[in-house]
Design a protein around this motif. Structure first.
Motif, PDB file in Angstrom:
ATOM      1  N   ALA A 133      70.604  35.934  69.443  1.00  0.00           N
ATOM      2  CA  ALA A 133      70.848  37.367  69.608  1.00  0.00           C
ATOM      3  C   ALA A 133      72.031  37.813  68.754  1.00  0.00           C
ATOM      4  O   ALA A 133      72.008  38.895  68.145  1.00  0.00           O
ATOM      5  N   ALA A 134      73.077  36.972  68.702  1.00  0.00           N
ATOM      6  CA  ALA A 134      74.239  37.301  67.880  1.00  0.00           C
ATOM      7  C   ALA A 134      73.880  37.315  66.402  1.00  0.00           C
ATOM      8  O   ALA A 134      74.308  38.211  65.653  1.00  0.00           O
ATOM      9  N   VAL A 135      73.100  36.350  65.965  1.00  0.00           N
ATOM     10  CA  VAL A 135      72.682  36.294  64.561  1.00  0.00           C
ATOM     11  C   VAL A 135      71.874  37.526  64.192  1.00  0.00           C
ATOM     12  O   VAL A 135      72.078  38.125  63.129  1.00  0.00           O
ATOM     13  N   THR A 136      70.971  37.942  65.055  1.00  0.00           N
ATOM     14  CA  THR A 136      70.153  39.127  64.790  1.00  0.00           C
ATOM     15  C   THR A 136      71.028  40.374  64.631  1.00  0.00           C
ATOM     16  O   THR A 136      70.864  41.160  63.692  1.00  0.00           O
ATOM     17  N   ALA A 137      71.991  40.542  65.557  1.00  0.00           N
ATOM     18  CA  ALA A 137      72.863  41.715  65.490  1.00  0.00           C
ATOM     19  C   ALA A 137      73.730  41.692  64.235  1.00  0.00           C
ATOM     20  O   ALA A 137      73.897  42.725  63.558  1.00  0.00           O
ATOM     21  N   LEU A 138      74.274  40.539  63.899  1.00  0.00           N
ATOM     22  CA  LEU A 138      75.135  40.426  62.717  1.00  0.00           C
ATOM     23  C   LEU A 138      74.333  40.639  61.431  1.00  0.00           C
ATOM     24  O   LEU A 138      74.816  41.271  60.489  1.00  0.00           O
ATOM     25  N   SER A 139      73.117  40.113  61.378  1.00  0.00           N
ATOM     26  CA  SER A 139      72.290  40.223  60.177  1.00  0.00           C
ATOM     27  C   SER A 139      71.939  41.666  59.868  1.00  0.00           C
ATOM     28  O   SER A 139      71.765  42.051  58.704  1.00  0.00           O
ATOM     29  N   GLN A 140      71.812  42.483  60.900  1.00  0.00           N
ATOM     30  CA  GLN A 140      71.404  43.873  60.733  1.00  0.00           C
ATOM     31  C   GLN A 140      72.575  44.851  60.767  1.00  0.00           C
ATOM     32  O   GLN A 140      72.378  46.069  60.728  1.00  0.00           O
ATOM     33  N   ALA A 141      73.793  44.346  60.833  1.00  0.00           N
ATOM     34  CA  ALA A 141      74.968  45.195  61.021  1.00  0.00           C
ATOM     35  C   ALA A 141      75.254  46.055  59.794  1.00  0.00           C
ATOM     36  O   ALA A 141      75.170  45.593  58.654  1.00  0.00           O
ATOM     37  N   GLY A 142      75.609  47.308  60.061  1.00  0.00           N
ATOM     38  CA  GLY A 142      76.077  48.168  58.986  1.00  0.00           C
ATOM     39  C   GLY A 142      77.480  47.788  58.561  1.00  0.00           C
ATOM     40  O   GLY A 142      77.845  47.845  57.385  1.00  0.00           O
ATOM     41  N   ASN A 162      86.026  36.774  56.431  1.00  0.00           N
ATOM     42  CA  ASN A 162      85.945  36.193  55.097  1.00  0.00           C
ATOM     43  C   ASN A 162      84.548  35.667  54.810  1.00  0.00           C
ATOM     44  O   ASN A 162      84.014  35.803  53.708  1.00  0.00           O
ATOM     45  N   ARG A 163      83.937  35.057  55.831  1.00  0.00           N
ATOM     46  CA  ARG A 163      82.585  34.523  55.656  1.00  0.00           C
ATOM     47  C   ARG A 163      81.548  35.646  55.595  1.00  0.00           C
ATOM     48  O   ARG A 163      80.597  35.589  54.804  1.00  0.00           O
ATOM     49  N   MET A 164      81.691  36.659  56.420  1.00  0.00           N
ATOM     50  CA  MET A 164      80.671  37.688  56.535  1.00  0.00           C
ATOM     51  C   MET A 164      80.616  38.625  55.330  1.00  0.00           C
ATOM     52  O   MET A 164      79.537  39.034  54.895  1.00  0.00           O
ATOM     53  N   PHE A 165      81.760  38.974  54.762  1.00  0.00           N
ATOM     54  CA  PHE A 165      81.711  39.918  53.652  1.00  0.00           C
ATOM     55  C   PHE A 165      81.027  39.302  52.442  1.00  0.00           C
ATOM     56  O   PHE A 165      80.390  40.001  51.637  1.00  0.00           O
ATOM     57  N   ALA A 256      86.680  24.492  67.476  1.00  0.00           N
ATOM     58  CA  ALA A 256      85.368  24.775  68.065  1.00  0.00           C
ATOM     59  C   ALA A 256      84.940  26.208  67.755  1.00  0.00           C
ATOM     60  O   ALA A 256      83.771  26.468  67.446  1.00  0.00           O
ATOM     61  N   HIS A 257      85.873  27.145  67.826  1.00  0.00           N
ATOM     62  CA  HIS A 257      85.553  28.530  67.499  1.00  0.00           C
ATOM     63  C   HIS A 257      85.139  28.664  66.028  1.00  0.00           C
ATOM     64  O   HIS A 257      84.229  29.439  65.695  1.00  0.00           O
ATOM     65  N   LEU A 258      85.791  27.898  65.158  1.00  0.00           N
ATOM     66  CA  LEU A 258      85.425  27.929  63.739  1.00  0.00           C
ATOM     67  C   LEU A 258      84.024  27.365  63.521  1.00  0.00           C
ATOM     68  O   LEU A 258      83.277  27.866  62.664  1.00  0.00           O
ATOM     69  N   VAL A 259      83.670  26.343  64.287  1.00  0.00           N
ATOM     70  CA  VAL A 259      82.316  25.787  64.181  1.00  0.00           C
ATOM     71  C   VAL A 259      81.287  26.855  64.561  1.00  0.00           C
ATOM     72  O   VAL A 259      80.251  27.015  63.888  1.00  0.00           O
ATOM     73  N   ILE A 260      81.548  27.595  65.624  1.00  0.00           N
ATOM     74  CA  ILE A 260      80.630  28.655  66.047  1.00  0.00           C
ATOM     75  C   ILE A 260      80.538  29.734  64.975  1.00  0.00           C
ATOM     76  O   ILE A 260      79.443  30.206  64.633  1.00  0.00           O
ATOM     77  N   VAL A 261      81.682  30.121  64.416  1.00  0.00           N
ATOM     78  CA  VAL A 261      81.689  31.135  63.357  1.00  0.00           C
ATOM     79  C   VAL A 261      80.894  30.649  62.154  1.00  0.00           C
ATOM     80  O   VAL A 261      80.081  31.391  61.576  1.00  0.00           O
ATOM     81  N   ASP A 262      81.084  29.385  61.755  1.00  0.00           N
ATOM     82  CA  ASP A 262      80.343  28.847  60.619  1.00  0.00           C
ATOM     83  C   ASP A 262      78.845  28.812  60.901  1.00  0.00           C
ATOM     84  O   ASP A 262      78.024  29.091  60.015  1.00  0.00           O
ATOM     85  N   ALA A 263      78.482  28.449  62.136  1.00  0.00           N
ATOM     86  CA  ALA A 263      77.062  28.409  62.495  1.00  0.00           C
ATOM     87  C   ALA A 263      76.450  29.805  62.440  1.00  0.00           C
ATOM     88  O   ALA A 263      75.323  29.986  61.941  1.00  0.00           O
ATOM     89  N   LEU A 264      77.177  30.798  62.935  1.00  0.00           N
ATOM     90  CA  LEU A 264      76.687  32.177  62.879  1.00  0.00           C
ATOM     91  C   LEU A 264      76.562  32.637  61.431  1.00  0.00           C
ATOM     92  O   LEU A 264      75.541  33.243  61.048  1.00  0.00           O
ATOM     93  N   ALA A 265      77.573  32.363  60.618  1.00  0.00           N
ATOM     94  CA  ALA A 265      77.554  32.802  59.219  1.00  0.00           C
ATOM     95  C   ALA A 265      76.409  32.148  58.456  1.00  0.00           C
ATOM     96  O   ALA A 265      75.717  32.804  57.661  1.00  0.00           O
ATOM     97  N   MET A 266      76.198  30.855  58.673  1.00  0.00           N
ATOM     98  CA  MET A 266      75.114  30.172  57.984  1.00  0.00           C
ATOM     99  C   MET A 266      73.758  30.726  58.394  1.00  0.00           C
ATOM    100  O   MET A 266      72.871  30.944  57.559  1.00  0.00           O
ATOM    101  N   SER A 267      73.604  30.982  59.693  1.00  0.00           N
ATOM    102  CA  SER A 267      72.331  31.520  60.180  1.00  0.00           C
ATOM    103  C   SER A 267      72.090  32.922  59.643  1.00  0.00           C
ATOM    104  O   SER A 267      70.956  33.276  59.284  1.00  0.00           O
ATOM    105  N   VAL A 268      73.134  33.732  59.574  1.00  0.00           N
ATOM    106  CA  VAL A 268      73.007  35.074  58.994  1.00  0.00           C
ATOM    107  C   VAL A 268      72.637  34.967  57.521  1.00  0.00           C
ATOM    108  O   VAL A 268      71.771  35.706  57.024  1.00  0.00           O
ATOM    109  N   ALA A 269      73.261  34.042  56.803  1.00  0.00           N
ATOM    110  CA  ALA A 269      72.953  33.851  55.385  1.00  0.00           C
ATOM    111  C   ALA A 269      71.497  33.455  55.185  1.00  0.00           C
ATOM    112  O   ALA A 269      70.819  33.937  54.262  1.00  0.00           O
ATOM    113  N   GLN A 270      70.998  32.583  56.047  1.00  0.00           N
ATOM    114  CA  GLN A 270      69.604  32.152  55.939  1.00  0.00           C
ATOM    115  C   GLN A 270      68.643  33.285  56.280  1.00  0.00           C
ATOM    116  O   GLN A 270      67.580  33.416  55.669  1.00  0.00           O
TER     117      GLN A 270
END
Length: 301
Positions: A133-142, A162-165, A256-270
């Motif tokens: 759900a988080a990946v979906t929201a981030l992928s479509q974010a304005g 830094n990862r998202m931009f 651990a928080h960085l691992v979650i952020v990296d996982a979200l960023a990678m999933s958004v990138a994919q």
């Protein structure tokens, strides 16, 4: 008011430090109270004023004067403040868990041990549905505003932005409490407020979640379950992470928080692979033109 009393009033928030600072400069009878309190910190929090006076061999008015010298209105306020100090200070005054010092290699092993333990706990807690759900929201974010207040959370928030931009999504990290409220108020449906908080009790973060959610933005929190922030956010990625009892080790939860952020960023990138690939290509091309290096290297380094 004496200089000692004035200085004490400023330091009443930390009575233990105040006791050390004023030791030797107090009136003789007040010094007797200070010496006893310093040697019996935990016991004093459960004593009556008469019991403390008797133990010190002084009168109760002397105890009251001592409390006021320490910056408290009276004995009741002094006991309350001392109990609060002890609740967070005992592990520093008499740590019961501490690894023995060693060379640099053993220090690395100690840090890695804490990292592995914390990340393994985090892995068992992750809910794939909430991550999706988080990946979906981030992928479509304005746009994405990433919030973190405090040393560890601020650093993680900066890395998340830094990862998202780089993926082609406007993203900014905010750690100033006032600016965070203002940023949250500018968000709209389709925007995302991503929040990182180890405790989930930071008022400025939870308040910003309410503001952003009220204006229709999607609020995502990486935080402790059942916390104030967890109750405010629409999507909660729960991370109830233990900290090592050794107070000299770095806080492992941020890894651990960085691992979650990296996982979200990678999933958004994919999820946005075409846009992301072109964006990363343009970034690499611009950097190569800037510094002239063409060999393999971390993007942006």
């Amino acid at each position: 008011m004496t200089n000692a009393e004035f200085e004490a009033g400023k330091g009443a928030v930390d009575l233990i430090s105040n006791l050390k600072h004023l030791s030797g400069s107090l009136a003789a009878r007040e010094q007797k109270v200070a010496d006893y309190v310093s040697a019996h910190l935990e016991d004093v929090t459960s004593m009556t004023i008469a019991e403390l006076a008797g133990a010190c061999g002084v009168s109760t008015p002397t105890v009251v004067r001592f409390c006021r010298t320490m910056g408290c209105d009276g004995f009741r306020a002094f006991k309350l403040r001392l109990a609060q100090n002890l609740a967070v200070s005992l592990q520093y005054l008499a740590p019961s868990h501490r690894d023995t010092p060693g060379d640099g290699t053993s220090a690395v092993d100690q840090v890695l041990g804490a990292l592995y333990a914390t990340v393994n706990v985090m892995r068992e807690q992750l809910d794939p549905t909430r991550m999706e759900a988080a990946v979906t929201a981030l992928s479509q974010a304005g746009q994405i505003v990433v919030a973190g207040v405090g040393g560890g959370s601020t650093m993680v928030a900066q890395e998340a932005a830094n990862r998202m931009f780089r993926l082609g999504i406007p993203a900014v990290a905010v750690s100033d409490s006032y600016l965070l409220q203002m940023r949250a108020a500018t968000l709209a449906p389709g925007d995302v407020l991503l929040m990182i908080s180890a405790s989930g009790e930071a008022a400025e973060i939870a308040n910003a979640a309410g503001i952003a959610g009220g204006y229709g933005a999607t609020t995502i929190a990486i935080t402790r379950p059942d916390s104030r922030l967890a109750q405010e956010a629409a999507i909660v990625i729960e991370a109830n992470l233990p900290e090592d009892p050794d107070i000299l080790k770095p806080t492992a939860s941020r890894y651990a928080h960085l691992v979650i952020v990296d996982a979200l960023a990678m999933s958004v990138a994919q999820t946005r692979s075409a846009v992301t690939t072109e964006n990363l290509r343009r970034i690499r091309a611009s950097l190569t033109a800037y510094h002239g290096r063409t060999g393999p290297q971390p993007l942006g380094d």
